[in-house]
Scaffold this motif. Structure first.
Motif, PDB file in Angstrom:
ATOM      1  N   ASP A 199      11.518  47.681  38.322  1.00 15.13           N
ATOM      2  CA  ASP A 199      10.116  47.831  38.715  1.00 15.13           C
ATOM      3  C   ASP A 199       9.313  46.594  38.313  1.00 15.13           C
ATOM      4  O   ASP A 199       8.475  46.105  39.074  1.00 15.13           O
ATOM      5  N   ALA A 200       9.613  46.071  37.135  1.00 22.87           N
ATOM      6  CA  ALA A 200       8.952  44.837  36.699  1.00 22.87           C
ATOM      7  C   ALA A 200       9.388  43.659  37.568  1.00 22.87           C
ATOM      8  O   ALA A 200       8.597  42.755  37.848  1.00 22.87           O
ATOM      9  N   ALA A 201      10.657  43.684  38.004  1.00 21.65           N
ATOM     10  CA  ALA A 201      11.145  42.605  38.872  1.00 21.65           C
ATOM     11  C   ALA A 201      10.362  42.574  40.178  1.00 21.65           C
ATOM     12  O   ALA A 201      10.015  41.504  40.682  1.00 21.65           O
ATOM     13  N   ALA A 202      10.063  43.748  40.720  1.00 18.40           N
ATOM     14  CA  ALA A 202       9.311  43.799  41.976  1.00 18.40           C
ATOM     15  C   ALA A 202       7.897  43.258  41.767  1.00 18.40           C
ATOM     16  O   ALA A 202       7.382  42.493  42.593  1.00 18.40           O
ATOM     17  N   ALA A 203       7.267  43.634  40.648  1.00 11.65           N
ATOM     18  CA  ALA A 203       5.926  43.116  40.350  1.00 11.65           C
ATOM     19  C   ALA A 203       5.962  41.599  40.199  1.00 11.65           C
ATOM     20  O   ALA A 203       5.096  40.885  40.718  1.00 11.65           O
ATOM     21  N   ALA A 204       6.992  41.108  39.503  1.00  9.28           N
ATOM     22  CA  ALA A 204       7.118  39.663  39.302  1.00  9.28           C
ATOM     23  C   ALA A 204       7.363  38.943  40.624  1.00  9.28           C
ATOM     24  O   ALA A 204       6.889  37.819  40.826  1.00  9.28           O
ATOM     25  N   ALA A 205       8.092  39.582  41.517  1.00  8.29           N
ATOM     26  CA  ALA A 205       8.352  38.956  42.817  1.00  8.29           C
ATOM     27  C   ALA A 205       7.064  38.787  43.606  1.00  8.29           C
ATOM     28  O   ALA A 205       6.818  37.740  44.213  1.00  8.29           O
ATOM     29  N   PHE A 206       6.205  39.809  43.574  1.00  9.39           N
ATOM     30  CA  PHE A 206       4.914  39.682  44.264  1.00  9.39           C
ATOM     31  C   PHE A 206       4.076  38.589  43.606  1.00  9.39           C
ATOM     32  O   PHE A 206       3.401  37.811  44.286  1.00  9.39           O
TER      33      PHE A 206
ATOM     34  N   ALA B 199      11.648  38.570  34.299  1.00 11.18           N
ATOM     35  CA  ALA B 199      10.778  39.741  34.228  1.00 11.18           C
ATOM     36  C   ALA B 199      11.608  41.016  34.050  1.00 11.18           C
ATOM     37  O   ALA B 199      11.283  41.867  33.217  1.00 11.18           O
ATOM     38  N   ALA B 200      12.674  41.136  34.818  1.00 16.43           N
ATOM     39  CA  ALA B 200      13.530  42.316  34.708  1.00 16.43           C
ATOM     40  C   ALA B 200      14.141  42.398  33.311  1.00 16.43           C
ATOM     41  O   ALA B 200      14.159  43.464  32.687  1.00 16.43           O
TER      42      ALA B 200
ATOM     43  N   LEU C  93      -3.502  54.323  35.681  1.00 14.09           N
ATOM     44  CA  LEU C  93      -3.267  52.944  35.254  1.00 14.09           C
ATOM     45  C   LEU C  93      -2.648  52.984  33.860  1.00 14.09           C
ATOM     46  O   LEU C  93      -3.168  53.649  32.971  1.00 14.09           O
ATOM     47  N   THR C  94      -1.518  52.303  33.676  1.00 13.01           N
ATOM     48  CA  THR C  94      -0.857  52.332  32.377  1.00 13.01           C
ATOM     49  C   THR C  94      -0.473  50.920  31.949  1.00 13.01           C
ATOM     50  O   THR C  94      -0.387  50.006  32.770  1.00 13.01           O
ATOM     51  N   VAL C  95      -0.253  50.774  30.658  1.00  8.10           N
ATOM     52  CA  VAL C  95       0.301  49.528  30.123  1.00  8.10           C
ATOM     53  C   VAL C  95       1.655  49.878  29.522  1.00  8.10           C
ATOM     54  O   VAL C  95       1.744  50.608  28.537  1.00  8.10           O
ATOM     55  N   ASP C  96       2.725  49.409  30.163  1.00  6.22           N
ATOM     56  CA  ASP C  96       4.058  49.653  29.630  1.00  6.22           C
ATOM     57  C   ASP C  96       4.863  48.344  29.658  1.00  6.22           C
ATOM     58  O   ASP C  96       4.263  47.269  29.698  1.00  6.22           O
ATOM     59  N   ALA C  97       6.161  48.440  29.654  1.00  9.20           N
ATOM     60  CA  ALA C  97       7.013  47.244  29.551  1.00  9.20           C
ATOM     61  C   ALA C  97       6.817  46.270  30.712  1.00  9.20           C
ATOM     62  O   ALA C  97       7.184  45.095  30.623  1.00  9.20           O
ATOM     63  N   ARG C  98       6.229  46.768  31.822  1.00 12.08           N
ATOM     64  CA  ARG C  98       6.024  45.882  32.970  1.00 12.08           C
ATOM     65  C   ARG C  98       4.999  44.796  32.662  1.00 12.08           C
ATOM     66  O   ARG C  98       5.044  43.713  33.242  1.00 12.08           O
TER      67      ARG C  98
END
Lengths: 106, 252
Positions: B165-172, A93-94, A64-69
């Motif tokens: 990867d963040a876009a996929a998380a945001a989509a969910f 988000a992207a 489990l990590t905390v990054d830019a996501r």
């Protein structure tokens, strides 16, 4: 995963997904009239999607990590709270994650 | 050139279907790029998009494969995520009244978006045209943009640099957002987050998602029926939503 295993996985999962769709068109409506069946289906969808948010947003393999996501997800949640359309939420988000990584974080 | 039908309700359904198709189709770029980045080649990526054609299941499958999960975990996760399409099929089938090969085609394009547009219409004729415009529209655009994303994937480099990867998380997140209103859904969401986070370090990829689903099944079976928690059938969910909300529902 070998190429053969990959193709087998893709085709088996695709067949299963199509069978589920077709099954819905073929079963009598009365079978789904049960309140319990529709409740379970609704809750399973919620659980699966939320779980995927966690996996896609916080997992790096088995860590489990905390990054830019994570800030990207926060921006997405804010956009959703402000009733932004789906495509805008995804783009924001992207852009957030890409911007943070370009700046050297996450 | 005016190709829209005369009936105002049908015209609205067509417009809605087209806008949902474009919004959803564009998103296929990220699936194509992510799939190739996850080690699923161009051929299997396109096979997934054309044959499986259910965004949530597709993303889940490549997620498990990308995380070096087993084939069984990948198939099980994608299949469980496709389960709601069974409910959708049962809902739209009486509206469509189709047989033979058309029923096969209808089944393949039975997804979140086509169902949401279909059930949001005020009359059966508009529901039918809304279903087919959305279903076929998403099918064509989604696959076209998946191909584009898969081909451009190498040129784009690491999809993480683009935040895909963040876009996929945001989509969910965007997909589940409109489903979180009932208190019971919030409870299940909280339990699903906990189960997933606790299990990720200890079990193979794909299993935490299945565990979250199992939690939801248990809650759904044992919890008593309560009036404020009416099942969010596509009918109920979509019927209350204005047109622009349908885009937000657009999550497969």
């Amino acid at each position: 995963m070998t190429t053969t295993a990959l193709w087998a996985t893709v085709l088996a999962a695709s067949l299963a997904c199509f069978a589920l769709k077709l099954g819905g068109h073929l079963i009598p409506r009365s079978w789904l009239a049960s309140e319990r069946v529709s409740r379970v289906t609704t809750l399973v969808t919620v659980a699966l999607l939320v779980s995927l948010v966690v996996v896609q947003g916080f997992a790096d393999g088995r860590t489990l990590t905390v990054d830019a996501r994570v800030p990207a997800l926060a921006v997405a949640a804010l956009a959703l709270a402000l009733r932004a359309p789906f495509i805008l939420v995804v783009v924001l988000a992207a852009a957030t994650a890409a911007g943070l990584r370009a700046a050297g974080w996450g | 050139m005016n190709v829209l039908p005369r009936n105002p309700a049908a015209r609205a359904a067509v417009r809605q279907g087209v806008s949902v198709s474009v919004a959803t189709g564009l998103y296929g770029v990220s699936f194509g790029a992510l799939s190739v980045a996850a080690g699923v080649g161009l051929g299997p990526t396109m096979a997934l998009s054309l044959l499986m054609f259910s965004g949530g299941s597709q993303f889940a499958l490549i997620g498990v494969i990308g995380a070096a999960g087993t084939p069984v975990a990948a198939i099980a996760t994608a299949t469980l995520l496709g389960l709601r399409n069974t409910l959708y099929g049962a809902v739209v089938s009486p509206l469509l009244q189709v047989r033979g090969w058309r029923r096969i085609a209808a089944a393949q394009v039975t997804i979140d978006e086509s169902t949401a547009v279909a059930v949001a219409q005020p009359e059966p004729a508009a529901s039918r045209i809304g279903f087919w415009v959305t279903g076929i529209g998403v099918y064509v655009l989604w696959n076209a943009f998946v191909l584009l994303g898969a081909l451009a994937g190498d040129a784009l480099g690491d999809p993480r640099a683009w935040g895909l990867d963040a876009a996929a998380a945001a989509a969910f997140l965007a997909l589940v957002w409109p489903r979180l209103a009932p208190r019971r859904a919030q409870l299940v969401a909280g339990l699903a987050v906990a189960a997933t986070a606790v299990l990720i370090p200890f079990v193979p990829p794909g299993i935490p998602v299945l565990a979250a689903a199992a939690v939801a099944i248990v809650v759904g079976l044992v919890a008593p029926a309560v009036p404020d928690d009416a099942p969010a059938s596509p009918h109920a969910a979509a019927a209350d939503q204005p047109e622009n909300e349908t885009d937000r529902e657009s999550v497969r």
